[in-house]
Design an enzyme around this catalytic site. Structure first.
Site, mmCIF file in Angstrom:
data_model
loop_
_atom_site.group_PDB
_atom_site.id
_atom_site.type_symbol
_atom_site.label_atom_id
_atom_site.label_comp_id
_atom_site.label_asym_id
_atom_site.label_seq_id
_atom_site.Cartn_x
_atom_site.Cartn_y
_atom_site.Cartn_z
ATOM 1 C CB SER A 144 -2.094 -7.137 5.257
ATOM 2 O OG SER A 144 -3.439 -7.478 5.462
ATOM 3 C CE LYS B 254 -3.139 -10.735 2.666
ATOM 4 N NZ LYS B 254 -4.314 -10.036 3.229
ATOM 5 C CG ASP C 272 -5.446 8.172 0.585
ATOM 6 O OD1 ASP C 272 -4.334 8.255 0.014
ATOM 7 O OD2 ASP C 272 -6.329 7.369 0.243
#
Length: 448
Positions: free
Chosen positions: A305, A330, A316
């Site tokens: 999460s 998740k 990224d």
């Protein structure tokens, strides 16, 4: 006749509840026009009739009497748990515990506990809490809470008993290994503040940051920890290991704050759902707390999460190297919606996406550097000795060393071996952390 009357009352209750829910949705979403009359009449009457029939059967035929409140709450729980693993109904006590968990502050004793053979076992007393100050130790078995035996209690009930108003007292009866009789500790409850961020210097110029969960104050806690590391290091850091292993997640905004601390610009995370209010975008603000120094983020299968939001954002933006094992996967966001009776529902309302648009739902974050689950240990000399020339039969003697060995030196050597064995015991190391530190050092060498 009585049966039909019960069904009618229940249907009215369900219809009224559904209407209230629709009105609440309209109030929450200001841009949505009021629901039309024909939309309110699309209730599934056949399914509701089946529900009320089963409700009536349970009330009439079940082996023991069951209250209407319990049956309806259980029905709500089942309705929500059937949606996905993360949607749930929270009773008033469960809702209160959730609020305490996200703030990291509650009234209690300050111990992490588990169950063992029906008793509550102290995993660890939290630093600077009433339990630690009273002398509670890891490994203690709690057998009584005041006058109540722990045997037969659930862990949740035991925790509930130990928590309470700050200033109130509780007596713990403890069985401790080595003690001849049970020990009693009278402890006064206090406000317990659980730190979600821990830090230390791995060695000169290299810091370690451990986030155990994402609470409302985690972002500021991270910044404070970095500042402490800089002071201890007496200068800027050359690299940081951010440990998110076995971090189950927590508050979305805390994950954004932690990511923002290391990013100077760009998208951190965005969410998408069915209603407009579930669509959010979070962007980084200027300033990087470690001024661009390299970061290695440690993750494993227990990183979920909010942990994955941080790892995904830093990956990224190529701001950090992600190391370890594939994360939990998740990729959904839950919203807590309080109800009028003091309870709440935890409802999945959106999916989140990393800055590049990746959904990690049921996929997880793939580490840039994969590590196997191993433990690094020093090999004790007493267990294995490499063969040397001096061990070979009929080896040539060294003409420089014809004297008999000095006994005092032999004794010293034995002592040295003992010291080395002790060091080997202490040097049992965290393999992923060791690899992360080596990687940071390697990056530092390449930069120069």
């Amino acid at each position: 006749m009585q049966k039909h009357r019960n069904i009618l009352i229940l249907l009215i209750g369900i219809i009224s509840g559904a209407t209230l829910s629709l009105c609440s949705s309209v109030l929450a979403e200001k841009d949505t026009p009021p629901a039309k009359a024909e939309e309110l009449q699309t209730l599934p009457f056949d399914e509701l009739r089946n529900f009320t029939e089963i409700f009536g059967r349970i009330k009439q035929d079940y082996v023991e009497p069951v209250s209407d409140k319990k049956l309806l709450e259980d029905a709500i729980r089942g309705m929500l748990s059937g949606l996905d693993p993360h949607s749930a109904y929270l009773g008033s006590e469960e809702y209160k515990e959730l609020q305490e968990g996200t703030t990291g502050q509650f009234g209690g004793l300050g111990i992490e506990v588990g169950m063992e053979n029906g008793f509550v076992k102290v995993v660890s007393p939290i630093d600077d809490t009433p339990a630690q100050r009273a002398g509670i130790k890891a490994g203690d078995l709690i057998v009584r809470l005041d006058d109540k035996p722990v045997k037969g209690m659930s862990l949740a009930d035991a925790v509930k008993t130990m928590r309470g108003e700050p200033g109130s007292e509780i007596v713990l009866t403890v069985v401790r290994e080595g003690a001849e009789a049970p020990l009693k500790f009278a402890i006064t409850r206090d406000i317990i503040k659980v730190k979600s961020v821990k830090h230390r210097l791995l060695e000169k110029n290299y810091g370690y940051l451990r986030i155990s969960s994402f609470q409302s104050g985690t972002g500021q806690g991270l910044i404070d920890a970095v500042n402490d590391l800089k002071k201890e290091n007496e200068g800027p850091l050359k690299g940081v290991v951010l440990d998110l292993r076995n971090n189950p997640g927590g508050v979305l905004n805390a994950a954004v704050d932690v990511s923002d601390a290391f990013l100077e610009s760009g998208l951190i995370v965005f969410t998408e759902g069915r209603i407009k209010n579930s669509e959010m975008r979070f962007n980084a603000s200027p300033d990087d707390v470690i001024a661009g120094a390299p970061i290695v983020v440690l993750i494993n299968g227990g990183s979920a999460s909010a942990s994955e939001i941080v790892a995904g954002a830093l990956q990224d933006h190529k701001r950090a190297i992600i190391m370890g094992e594939k994360s939990f996967g998740k990729g959904s966001v839950q919203t807590i919606l309080p109800t009028s009776n003091g309870a709440a529902i935890k409802l999945t309302t959106a999916r989140y996406f990393t800055p590049s648009g990746r959904s990690i739902q049921a996929e997880g974050i793939e580490p840039d550097v994969k590590l196997a689950r191993v433990k690094l240990e020093s090999i004790e000399k007493t267990k294995f000795e490499s063969i040397k020339e001096a061990d070979l039969t009929h080896h040539l003697a060294n003409p420089e060393k014809t004297k008999a060995p000095d006994e005092s030196k032999a004794i010293d050597k034995d002592n040295d071996d003992s010291a080395e064995n002790d060091d080997a015991e202490k040097n049992t190391r965290d393999y992923p952390l060791n690899e992360a530190l080596n990687l940071l050092k390697g990056i530092g060498i390449l930069k120069h």
